[in-house]
Design a protein around this motif. Sequence first.
Motif, PDB file in Angstrom:
ATOM      1  N   GLY A  91      -5.029  67.673  64.906  1.00 31.82           N
ATOM      2  CA  GLY A  91      -6.110  66.762  65.259  1.00 31.82           C
ATOM      3  C   GLY A  91      -5.649  65.446  65.842  1.00 31.82           C
ATOM      4  N   GLN A  92      -4.360  65.138  65.747  1.00 32.24           N
ATOM      5  CA  GLN A  92      -3.852  63.904  66.351  1.00 32.24           C
ATOM      6  C   GLN A  92      -4.060  63.895  67.865  1.00 32.24           C
ATOM      7  OE1 GLN A  92      -1.987  66.107  64.699  1.00 32.24           O
ATOM      8  NE2 GLN A  92      -0.120  66.650  65.820  1.00 32.24           N
ATOM      9  N   ASP A 105      -2.547  71.072  61.281  1.00 31.33           N
ATOM     10  CA  ASP A 105      -3.706  70.339  61.767  1.00 31.33           C
ATOM     11  C   ASP A 105      -3.244  69.471  62.932  1.00 31.33           C
ATOM     12  OD1 ASP A 105      -5.902  68.778  62.301  1.00 31.33           O
ATOM     13  OD2 ASP A 105      -6.129  67.990  60.260  1.00 31.33           O
ATOM     14  N   GLU A 136       5.015  63.071  56.186  1.00 30.73           N
ATOM     15  CA  GLU A 136       4.207  64.231  56.576  1.00 30.73           C
ATOM     16  C   GLU A 136       4.999  65.194  57.444  1.00 30.73           C
ATOM     17  OE1 GLU A 136      -0.263  62.389  56.871  1.00 30.73           O
ATOM     18  OE2 GLU A 136       1.246  61.621  58.265  1.00 30.73           O
ATOM     19  N   GLU A 158      -8.567  62.734  65.988  1.00 29.18           N
ATOM     20  CA  GLU A 158      -9.261  63.050  64.740  1.00 29.18           C
ATOM     21  C   GLU A 158      -8.410  62.714  63.520  1.00 29.18           C
ATOM     22  OE1 GLU A 158     -10.239  67.137  65.172  1.00 29.18           O
ATOM     23  OE2 GLU A 158     -11.763  66.781  66.710  1.00 29.18           O
ATOM     24  N   ARG A 159      -7.154  62.421  63.732  1.00 33.82           N
ATOM     25  CA  ARG A 159      -6.272  62.013  62.643  1.00 33.82           C
ATOM     26  C   ARG A 159      -5.087  61.271  63.243  1.00 33.82           C
ATOM     27  NH1 ARG A 159      -2.400  66.235  59.978  1.00 33.82           N
ATOM     28  NH2 ARG A 159      -1.192  64.311  60.030  1.00 33.82           N
TER      29      ARG A 159
END
Length: 464
Positions: free
Chosen positions: A124-125, A122, A137, A129-130
């Motif tokens: 999204g960083q 993901d 992680e 978005e995150r």
Amino acid sequence: MTKWLNNAIRYVDEWLDFQMRLTRQPGCVLAFANKGRLIFEKAYGHADVVHRRRMTPRHRFRVASHSKSFTAAAILRLKEEGKLRLDDLAGTYVEGLHPSVARVTLSQLLSHGAGVVRDGRDAGQWSDERAFADRTELRAALAEPLVIPPDSRMKYSNHGFGLLGLVIESVTGETYGSWITRNIVRTSGLRETTPDMPVARGTPLARGHGSHLPLDRRVVIPADNCTRGLAPATGFVSTAGDLARFFASLDPDSRRSVLTPESRRAMIHWQWRDPHSSDDGGYGLGMCLGFFGGLEWAGHGGAFQGVRSCTVMLPGSGLCFSVLANATDGLAEPWAEGIVRILRVFRDNPLPGPSARSWTGRWWNSGEAVDLVAFGNRVLVAQPDRLDPFKAADEITLTEEHQGTISLSGGYGIHGEPARLERGRDGKVNEVWFGGFRWVGERRHRAELKRKYMGRHGSRRLSP
């Protein structure tokens, strides 16, 4: 500073100012270093277009993947100290890795040849978005297998450089940020560079900006988020001046550096050629490599939310520059390539002769601008709206101080026709003629456009 370089930087400044106006970019900072010394630094536009805050050279930028060059310098510094080897396996220093990841070497990670996932499952960083992955992680992502086999091709990986950060922490017993700040950043004499956010209170930070589409206006992007476990890949915050000086110090011929000449040569040694690159680019150890205008360069680019950056070092020349732009559609890399091409023109041509000194300045006709740039007894007609302003430039061979012949022009141009300068009552050049075409200064041209095409109160006159 040599005369040709001084002339080149002066023209780069004029060209970049025009590019900023033409493209309506929010802001930009340019810095040049020569033989380790900062010789030019200038800001253009705004650090925040909403609040109309003017950009300054002291504004910090998110310089993103420039971080990889700092991380590579850290690994090579530890190698010089005998604390690790480049052919050591990652699993020697970091536990919990997938067996295939544990078997990749530090050299493979530095050159993007390890086959590690680029940004995780993901990403999204990169679109806010995150949050960026923390160490836990990151380790979880590295517990998954490689995407492709090592040494099969270049595969850029932010997670791979995150893993190098974990190696540095394992070897030094310190956090990545504290060790690299003391041993690489401060030792290099940098005072405006940190490995991640936040910066000290009161420190000016250039905000990122979105493109005009799809909202038909730019939005301000904070660009102040912490990159946590991925700081070794993308966290650094710096200025154009600091970047120009640091990358200049990585030239193998530099007299002052945190690394030996052998380590610096290793950084700019071609490990990979990008199999899908249009400009024959590639990668060394923490360094982007390529060719601009036939000149080989080393350095790095960076892309963060709403920010673009590019630093170019020309090995063996002592010359390095950095371009930082605070917009998603920022033209940092195209401008960097244009700057290299401009430098080459000035380097490869003679200084202006006495009869050519009046052939200078920017001139306008029908909304188009040209720049007169003299070399010897010849004048090039550059086009500042182009990313390569001297490409296919018309040439004027001077016959007298104020007259010449267009000795080189395209088939659709005015090859062979006369060129001349006209002076006003004050003795200053106020018109330039190429064949039958008259060119004037910007203020006069603006007034002429208003007179021809605008009504008495500034409203546009409509065609019938």
